[in-house]
Design an enzyme around this catalytic site. Structure first.
Site, PDB file in Angstrom:
ATOM      1  N   ASP A   1      50.433   6.091 103.952  1.00 40.62           N
ATOM      2  CA  ASP A   1      49.773   5.000 103.264  1.00 40.62           C
ATOM      3  C   ASP A   1      49.146   4.117 104.342  1.00 40.62           C
ATOM      4  O   ASP A   1      49.824   3.724 105.291  1.00 40.62           O
ATOM      5  CB  ASP A   1      50.821   4.212 102.464  1.00 40.62           C
ATOM      6  CG  ASP A   1      50.271   3.647 101.183  1.00 40.62           C
ATOM      7  OD1 ASP A   1      49.198   3.014 101.246  1.00 40.62           O
ATOM      8  OD2 ASP A   1      50.901   3.821 100.133  1.00 40.62           O
TER       9      ASP A   1
ATOM     10  N   ASP B   1      45.348   1.604 100.979  1.00 44.02           N
ATOM     11  CA  ASP B   1      45.855   0.516 100.146  1.00 44.02           C
ATOM     12  C   ASP B   1      44.882  -0.645  99.988  1.00 44.02           C
ATOM     13  O   ASP B   1      44.305  -1.107 100.979  1.00 44.02           O
ATOM     14  CB  ASP B   1      47.142  -0.020 100.799  1.00 44.02           C
ATOM     15  CG  ASP B   1      47.840  -1.062  99.964  1.00 44.02           C
ATOM     16  OD1 ASP B   1      48.371  -0.693  98.907  1.00 44.02           O
ATOM     17  OD2 ASP B   1      47.845  -2.247 100.365  1.00 44.02           O
TER      18      ASP B   1
ATOM     19  N   GLU C   1      42.457   3.232  97.174  1.00 40.91           N
ATOM     20  CA  GLU C   1      42.882   2.437  96.018  1.00 40.91           C
ATOM     21  C   GLU C   1      41.748   1.452  95.731  1.00 40.91           C
ATOM     22  O   GLU C   1      41.743   0.333  96.220  1.00 40.91           O
ATOM     23  CB  GLU C   1      44.195   1.693  96.304  1.00 40.91           C
ATOM     24  CG  GLU C   1      44.758   1.059  95.035  1.00 40.91           C
ATOM     25  CD  GLU C   1      45.796  -0.026  95.293  1.00 40.91           C
ATOM     26  OE1 GLU C   1      46.563  -0.314  94.374  1.00 40.91           O
ATOM     27  OE2 GLU C   1      45.830  -0.596  96.393  1.00 40.91           O
TER      28      GLU C   1
ATOM     29  N   HIS D   1      53.482   3.775  91.767  1.00 37.83           N
ATOM     30  CA  HIS D   1      54.566   2.840  92.052  1.00 37.83           C
ATOM     31  C   HIS D   1      54.256   1.401  91.647  1.00 37.83           C
ATOM     32  O   HIS D   1      55.108   0.533  91.808  1.00 37.83           O
ATOM     33  CB  HIS D   1      54.876   2.894  93.558  1.00 37.83           C
ATOM     34  CG  HIS D   1      53.727   2.353  94.360  1.00 37.83           C
ATOM     35  ND1 HIS D   1      52.501   2.986  94.432  1.00 37.83           N
ATOM     36  CD2 HIS D   1      53.599   1.227  95.101  1.00 37.83           C
ATOM     37  CE1 HIS D   1      51.687   2.255  95.181  1.00 37.83           C
ATOM     38  NE2 HIS D   1      52.330   1.198  95.604  1.00 37.83           N
ATOM     39  N   ASP D   2      53.055   1.136  91.181  1.00 37.13           N
ATOM     40  CA  ASP D   2      52.681  -0.215  90.730  1.00 37.13           C
ATOM     41  C   ASP D   2      52.609  -0.310  89.212  1.00 37.13           C
ATOM     42  O   ASP D   2      52.299  -1.374  88.680  1.00 37.13           O
ATOM     43  CB  ASP D   2      51.287  -0.591  91.261  1.00 37.13           C
ATOM     44  CG  ASP D   2      51.266  -0.798  92.762  1.00 37.13           C
ATOM     45  OD1 ASP D   2      52.306  -1.157  93.330  1.00 37.13           O
ATOM     46  OD2 ASP D   2      50.184  -0.607  93.355  1.00 37.13           O
TER      47      ASP D   2
HETATM   48  O1  TEU Z   1      48.317  -2.661  95.326  1.00 35.32           O
HETATM   49  C1  TEU Z   1      47.157  -3.427  95.207  1.00 35.32           C
HETATM   50  C2  TEU Z   1      46.902  -4.119  93.912  1.00 35.32           C
HETATM   51  O2  TEU Z   1      45.925  -4.828  93.846  1.00 35.32           O
HETATM   52  C3  TEU Z   1      47.757  -3.997  92.699  1.00 35.32           C
HETATM   53  O3  TEU Z   1      48.077  -2.739  92.292  1.00 35.32           O
HETATM   54  C4  TEU Z   1      48.943  -4.915  92.763  1.00 35.32           C
HETATM   55  O4  TEU Z   1      50.040  -4.302  93.361  1.00 35.32           O
HETATM   56  C5  TEU Z   1      49.354  -5.344  91.388  1.00 35.32           C
HETATM   57  O5  TEU Z   1      48.285  -5.983  90.809  1.00 35.32           O
HETATM   58  C6  TEU Z   1      50.519  -6.298  91.439  1.00 35.32           C
HETATM   59  O6  TEU Z   1      51.186  -6.246  90.206  1.00 35.32           O
HETATM   60  C7  TEU Z   1      48.652  -2.194  96.578  1.00 35.32           C
HETATM   61  C8  TEU Z   1      49.967  -1.452  96.550  1.00 35.32           C
HETATM   62  O7  TEU Z   1      49.844  -0.311  95.748  1.00 35.32           O
HETATM   63  C9  TEU Z   1      51.050  -2.373  96.103  1.00 35.32           C
HETATM   64  O8  TEU Z   1      52.284  -1.737  95.963  1.00 35.32           O
HETATM   65  C10 TEU Z   1      51.141  -3.491  97.112  1.00 35.32           C
HETATM   66  O9  TEU Z   1      52.033  -4.470  96.642  1.00 35.32           O
HETATM   67  C11 TEU Z   1      49.792  -4.138  97.375  1.00 35.32           C
HETATM   68  O10 TEU Z   1      48.738  -3.209  97.541  1.00 35.32           O
HETATM   69  C12 TEU Z   1      49.847  -4.956  98.640  1.00 35.32           C
HETATM   70  O11 TEU Z   1      49.902  -4.105  99.750  1.00 35.32           O
END
Ligand code: TEU
Ligand code: CA
Length: 556
Positions: free
Chosen positions: A98, A200, A257, A329-330
């Protein structure tokens, strides 16, 4: 579209803390991953993305990195990582890490040096501004709540920007030295034999400067960060440079992402020489989201779900490959989120699986999805780990919801839902660890687990194996991997159906409801390739689909 080595693959996401614990400390680790590579290979997986495993204070579960060149001791050592890459290679598999470079941890040495001397070299690695009481440089709200500004430790007269948690200071991509550091790090890992990266939160690296306020949507006076992102131009220069300097030379795979892509820019992002190999299709996850917070979000209906997918496919056409998911995971577990409450069962789980998996693009399976893992249900606040969920709980209360209502909202969206340990067996702690799991195991592990499903040819797991086998079957590969997506009876309520058409014509047809539904096929079928029921009811070209039945038919 130019053909690429990764197009016909199947990808899998590992959330390492919860995948498999090899040493009984309650935390999944790299040796645990290595011990499950054969399981993944057997499932049909080729590419494995592992969420962050770098040293981290874990303010945001590893998405706050304090050293880009090492492995957190909780997960193992650099030697373990090298071994993982080699063991994957032996099995013709590829490992993705990542890449979290919108921000680092406030415990990274760059930030520590910036705090020591904000006017020195490392001050310019971050967004640091002078601070005046009662006034912020701009009113942007961070993703995890509160303003993006925080006083700089040791310098009450200064402040720094963080679009996520305050322990995740944003890196200043306008500074060429920052970009050099990022590229150097990417190449260092790729030289080790890494297959590539998942990238990310990357759309956040371009800020709209000079700072300005946007319209506020909540009583806090702050503005949703998406307004600023929409306004920020020129990210392509950073992304193009990153692509040329790193991934391209290694022929590496990269998946971004990317949330706010503009359909006109898709060729730049994922065309033949795009910034990324692929980006995730977040149409269904973003659907119904509200600036106000989770409590105000709308869940997609089956018709919304279908339209999201078809819209994405229309936008992309033959330009490139999206990466398709039902969860990560989100997000909540896909089966708990997209299947109406009360209808979650093996048949509906398999239907959801087939409908997204056979879409054009690269399918990603998120750990546990292949056995149909579900959301946790409502938990007391003290059992919630996710910082995002804890913030949204407060947002609910501020909006006037009761504590009970707030916990219900959080239960539906909490990122913990997907982060509970993988359910390997019916043994204690689902066979995930011999110690105490860092996050509670879903109590349904006694009925939903890998060991039981491996023995059952009708299990959700066995169904996923049929899907990966179809994608890899040389006879159908051209059609399933590269065939066009042509919606069938697009406007029919609660029916999601499409052709995949190349040298063959394959019809994927799912009855997205518990009631039966009859359909007249566009032509005769030659062969039933996949069916989530033991039989099917057909009379000539008329097929009656049972509740949540999905069929994959080869048409004549
Ligand atoms: O996520 C980025 C993001 O904008 C969203 O998915 C966010 O996690 C969500 O709106 C919050 O509820 C990425 C990662 O996938 C996430 O796990 C991290 O927390 C985030 O970046 C910060 O690195
Ligand atoms: Ca461990």
């Amino acid at each position: 579209m130019e053909r690429k080595w990764w197009h016909d693959k199947v990808a899998y996401q590992i959330y390492p803390k919860s995948f498999y614990d090899s040493n009984g400390d309650g935390i999944g680790d790299i040796p645990g991953i290595i011990s499950k590579l054969d399981y993944l290979k057997d499932l049909g997986v080729d590419i494995v993305w592992i969420s962050p495993i770098y040293p981290s204070p874990f303010a945001d579960q590893g998405y706050d990195i304090s050293d880009y060149y090492n492995i957190d001791p909780a997960f193992g050592t650099l030697e373990d990582m090298d071994r993982l890459i080699k063991e994957a290679e032996k099995r013709d598999m590829y490992i993705l890490m990542d890449l979290v470079v919108n921000h680092c941890s406030d415990e990274h040495e760059w930030f520590q040096k910036a705090c020591e001397d904000p006017d020195g070299e490392y001050g310019n690695f971050f967004y640091i501004e002078d601070r005046k009481e009662g006034e912020l440089p701009c009113n942007w709200r961070s993703y995890f709540g509160g303003p993006v500004w925080e006083p700089l430790p040791g310098h009450p007269d200064k402040q720094y920007m963080h679009v996520f948690h305050k322990k995740q200071p944003d890196l200043n991509w306008e500074n060429p030295a920052v970009r050099e550091e990022v590229f150097k790090n990417i190449n260092w890992w790729l030289d080790k034999g890494l297959g590539g990266f998942r990238i990310d939160a990357i759309m956040n690296i371009k800020k709209k400067l000079p700072y300005k306020n946007y319209e506020s949507d909540r009583p806090d006076g702050l503005s949703d960060i998406s307004l600023m992102l929409h306004d920020a131009e020129g990210i392509g220069e950073f992304l193009g440079e990153m692509h040329r300097r790193t991934f391209k030379a290694h022929d590496a795979f990269s998946v971004g992402e990317v949330f706010n892509e503009n359909p006109d820019e898709l060729p730049d992002f994922i065309g033949d020489d795009g910034y990324f190999s692929s980006i995730f299709d977040f149409a269904t996850t973003s659907f119904g989201k509200s600036d106000k917070g989770w409590y105000d979000c709308k869940t997609p209906t089956p018709d919304d779900y279908k339209n999201c997918y078809f819209k994405t496919q229309e936008n992309i056409g033959d330009v490139g490959f999206f990466s398709n998911i039902i969860e990560n995971h989100d997000e909540p577990r896909g089966v708990s989120y997209y299947i109406p409450e009360g209808d979650i069962c093996d048949e509906s789980k398999k239907m959801l699986a087939a409908l997204y998996f056979l879409m054009r693009g690269l399918p990603f399976i998120y750990q546990g999805q292949e056995i149909g893992m579900e959301n946790m249900g409502v938990l007391p606040l003290e059992d919630i780990d996710d910082i995002s969920a804890r913030n949204e709980y407060q947002v609910c209360l501020d909006a006037g919801l009761t504590e009970e209502e707030a916990l219900k909202v959080v239960a539906k969206y909490s990122r913990d839902n997907a982060r509970t340990p993988v359910q390997w067996s019916a043994e204690e702690n689902a066979g995930f660890t011999t110690g105490k799991p860092w996050l509670k195991v879903n109590p349904n592990y006694t009925s939903i687990n890998v060991a039981a499903q491996e023995k059952d040819e009708n299990s959700v797991l066995s169904f996923y194996k049929k899907l990966t086998a179809l994608r890899k079957n040389p006879e159908y590969k051209e059609t399933i991997v590269y065939g066009d997506v042509i919606p069938f009876e697009r406007d029919r309520h609660n029916l999601m159906a499409y052709h995949r058409k190349a040298d063959k014509d394959v019809l994927v047809i799912g009855n997205f409801q518990k009631e039966e539904q009859s359909v007249t096929l566009p032509s005769e079928y030659k062969k039933v390739l996949i069916n989530n029921y033991p039989d099917m009811t057909a009379e000539g070209n008329s097929v009656t689909l049972r509740g949540y039945q999905v069929l994959v038919l080869e048409l004549a």
